[in-house]
Design an enzyme around this catalytic site. Structure first.
Site, PDB file in Angstrom:
ATOM      1  N   ARG A  25      47.630  80.984 -11.245  1.00 55.92           N
ATOM      2  CA  ARG A  25      48.819  81.734 -10.614  1.00 55.92           C
ATOM      3  C   ARG A  25      47.805  82.722  -9.690  1.00 55.92           C
ATOM      4  O   ARG A  25      48.063  82.992  -8.765  1.00 55.92           O
ATOM      5  CB  ARG A  25      49.638  82.421 -12.000  1.00 55.92           C
ATOM      6  CG  ARG A  25      50.861  81.800 -11.757  1.00 55.92           C
ATOM      7  CD  ARG A  25      52.032  82.157 -12.818  1.00 55.92           C
ATOM      8  NE  ARG A  25      52.942  81.888 -12.803  1.00 55.92           N
ATOM      9  CZ  ARG A  25      54.334  82.151 -13.315  1.00 55.92           C
ATOM     10  NH1 ARG A  25      54.055  83.187 -14.623  1.00 55.92           N
ATOM     11  NH2 ARG A  25      55.833  80.659 -13.749  1.00 55.92           N
ATOM     12  N   LYS A  42      71.111  67.333 -18.312  1.00 53.49           N
ATOM     13  CA  LYS A  42      71.843  67.815 -18.312  1.00 53.49           C
ATOM     14  C   LYS A  42      72.443  67.705 -16.682  1.00 53.49           C
ATOM     15  O   LYS A  42      72.355  68.409 -16.110  1.00 53.49           O
ATOM     16  CB  LYS A  42      72.370  69.074 -19.460  1.00 53.49           C
ATOM     17  CG  LYS A  42      72.343  68.789 -20.543  1.00 53.49           C
ATOM     18  CD  LYS A  42      72.817  70.494 -21.100  1.00 53.49           C
ATOM     19  CE  LYS A  42      73.061  70.291 -22.564  1.00 53.49           C
ATOM     20  NZ  LYS A  42      73.367  71.334 -23.310  1.00 53.49           N
ATOM     21  N   GLY A  60      62.396  74.502 -12.623  1.00 58.84           N
ATOM     22  CA  GLY A  60      62.935  74.290 -14.008  1.00 58.84           C
ATOM     23  C   GLY A  60      61.370  73.798 -15.043  1.00 58.84           C
ATOM     24  O   GLY A  60      60.228  74.461 -14.248  1.00 58.84           O
ATOM     25  N   GLY A  90      62.718  79.052 -11.411  1.00 65.78           N
ATOM     26  CA  GLY A  90      64.058  79.834 -11.632  1.00 65.78           C
ATOM     27  C   GLY A  90      63.953  80.395 -10.322  1.00 65.78           C
ATOM     28  O   GLY A  90      65.256  79.096  -9.310  1.00 65.78           O
TER      29      GLY A  90
HETATM   30  P1  AMP Z   1      65.608  69.913 -17.929  1.00 64.80           P
HETATM   31  O1  AMP Z   1      64.832  70.550 -17.977  1.00 64.80           O
HETATM   32  O2  AMP Z   1      67.109  69.561 -17.174  1.00 64.80           O
HETATM   33  O3  AMP Z   1      64.471  69.218 -16.484  1.00 64.80           O
HETATM   34  O4  AMP Z   1      64.909  69.020 -18.685  1.00 64.80           O
HETATM   35  C1  AMP Z   1      64.331  67.980 -19.058  1.00 64.80           C
HETATM   36  C2  AMP Z   1      64.490  67.288 -20.240  1.00 64.80           C
HETATM   37  O5  AMP Z   1      65.198  66.193 -20.133  1.00 64.80           O
HETATM   38  C3  AMP Z   1      63.165  66.644 -21.273  1.00 64.80           C
HETATM   39  O6  AMP Z   1      62.541  68.031 -22.094  1.00 64.80           O
HETATM   40  C4  AMP Z   1      63.222  65.730 -21.525  1.00 64.80           C
HETATM   41  O7  AMP Z   1      62.845  65.179 -22.554  1.00 64.80           O
HETATM   42  C5  AMP Z   1      64.929  65.697 -21.946  1.00 64.80           C
HETATM   43  N1  AMP Z   1      65.303  64.566 -21.429  1.00 64.80           N
HETATM   44  C6  AMP Z   1      65.372  63.555 -20.060  1.00 64.80           C
HETATM   45  N2  AMP Z   1      65.651  62.320 -20.463  1.00 64.80           N
HETATM   46  C7  AMP Z   1      66.045  62.040 -21.234  1.00 64.80           C
HETATM   47  C8  AMP Z   1      67.140  61.271 -22.541  1.00 64.80           C
HETATM   48  N3  AMP Z   1      67.073  60.291 -21.955  1.00 64.80           N
HETATM   49  N4  AMP Z   1      67.832  61.689 -23.461  1.00 64.80           N
HETATM   50  C9  AMP Z   1      67.762  63.564 -23.437  1.00 64.80           C
HETATM   51  N5  AMP Z   1      66.589  63.775 -23.314  1.00 64.80           N
HETATM   52  C10 AMP Z   1      66.260  63.998 -21.904  1.00 64.80           C
END
Ligand code: AMP
Length: 396
Positions: free
Chosen positions: A35, A198, A354, A377
């Site tokens: 940064r 998610k 993120g 963010g």
């Molecule tokens: P996000 O912060 O929503 O971008 O999510 C990132 C997280 O999603 C990472 O820590 C990954 O381990 C998790 N992730 C990716 N694919 C899967 C999956 N098939 N099942 C569970 N977690 C997952």
């Protein structure tokens, strides 16, 4: 856009909001200087013009109180090293001491103010506090993309005291340009690759992005909500049952808007959410009970490869699998390699939002894509189509 290069800073004092919220170890040494390095070009341009730089930032969450663990004096040595100038420090960011230090500042010099968040008024966006900050410079420069989504005193409110003397720093300008390429001006076909855990955390991005892209790749844990919604068997995979209707709506919306949606056809399934789990490749809609999809399968990756290599503008947000475990990192690494190849063939690629950046850095892709956003963010909110207050304040 009001950018730094439109101004000549000769004999001017630039009040620069930087994002020096850097990680420190238990000896209070900076462990990641990214940064600080990211703000360097802006500071150097001002010094080379013959101006001086007054740097303001927050560090951690002192919640309005002085906290010796979070003093910015700990980073003075690191900033001096990186900028190549001995940086001065003043133990408050407003008041007589700060004013005196600014008054004594000569052309070519750099002053770092104490942690803005020692004052609760900073996060409250307090006008009187912002006005006091505004007394510390002739020109306001915002180069802190990482906090541009916050309407804090130093990121937003202070700008109004500089109606004709405010601009984006070089880092902010690069971030804004990168977002605009994906959202509006980039060469077609435009592709968004959305992974992560998610659907619920990505839904606003998906809805916004459907108007901007030609192709959408959905990967990671989101996959299973889409597959189950269409009648597939997802075993024990992560799945948001309450978002299945939404998933069907997204697919219908995409069809109506002419967006090609690419969802995995096969997955690497595991019998446990564990680094040493047993694995097998199965069709995405036939995952046996007791098994969960943790990465994309080989046919899926071939499909993704074709789409990525045919794209001219690429956004990547979110890992394709559970990349933290080596067994389930192949999909994320493969997608990174395809984006690397597409970028070498002339595509523009942006990674951000993120935790995406963590995956990219872990596998050494940060120098292979066109741009890696510095704001988690702030980038997510931009992709959701929100106007960031820190950006709006400069444009006002
Ligand atoms: P996000 O912060 O929503 O971008 O999510 C990132 C997280 O999603 C990472 O820590 C990954 O381990 C998790 N992730 C990716 N694919 C899967 C999956 N098939 N099942 C569970 N977690 C997952």
């Amino acid at each position: 856009m009001k950018v730094l290069n439109d101004f000549n800073f000769e004999n001017k004092k630039a009040l620069i909001r930087v994002d020096f919220n850097v990680p420190l170890n238990d000896k209070f040494e900076v462990t990641d200087t990214n940064r600080i390095e990211a703000a360097k070009p802006t500071i150097i341009k001002i010094l080379e013009d013959g101006g001086s730089a007054v740097l303001m930032s927050h560090l951690g969450r002192p919640d309005g109180k002085r906290n010796p663990d979070l003093t910015l004096s700990n980073i003075v040595a690191a900033v001096s090293d990186i900028i190549g100038v001995t940086v001065k420090f003043v133990e408050d960011c407003i008041g007589e001491k700060a004013k005196k230090a600014v008054a004594e500042l000569k052309s070519g010099e750099v002053l770092l103010l104490e942690n803005l968040r020692y004052h609760s008024e900073e996060e409250q966006g307090d006008e009187a506090f912002a006005e006091k900050l505004s007394e510390l410079g002739d020109v306001y420069v915002n180069d802190a993309f990482g906090t541009a989504h916050r309407a804090h005193a130093s990121t937003t409110i202070v700008a109004k005291y500089f109606p004709n003397a405010k601009c984006f720093g070089l880092l902010m300008a690069k971030e804004i340009e990168a977002i605009e390429k994906v959202m509006a001006t980039g060469e077609k076909p435009v592709l968004a690759i959305l992974g992560g855990a998610k659907v619920s955390s990505k839904i606003t991005i998906i809805e916004n992005i459907l108007d901007k892209v030609d192709d959408l790749i959905i990967g990671g844990g989101m996959t299973y909500t889409f597959i189950k919604a269409q009648g597939g068997k997802v075993g024990d995979s992560i799945c948001e049952d309450d978002k299945m209707d939404l998933a069907m709506e997204i697919l219908a919306m995409a069809k109506q808007k002419g967006v090609n949606v690419h969802i995995p056809v096969d997955v690497l399934a595991a019998d446990d959410f564990d680094a040493n789990a047993n694995t097998q490749v199965v069709d995405v809609d036939k995952i046996p009970d007791g098994w969960q999809g943790l990465d994309a399968g080989p046919d899926t990756l071939q499909n993704f490869k074709k789409v990525i290599l045919a794209s001219k503008t690429i956004l990547w947000n979110g890992p394709i699998g559970v990349f933290e475990m080596e067994k389930f990192a192949k999909g994320t690494i493969a997608v990174g390699n395809y984006i690397d190849e597409a970028t070498r063939n002339g595509a523009f690629s942006l990674v951000g939002g993120g935790d995406s950046v963590a995956a990219v850095k872990q596998f050494g892709f940060e120098n292979k894509v066109s741009y890696v956003s510095t704001g988690g963010g702030a980038m997510l909110e931009s992709l959701e189509g929100k106007t960031l207050p820190g950006i709006a304040a400069i444009l006002a």
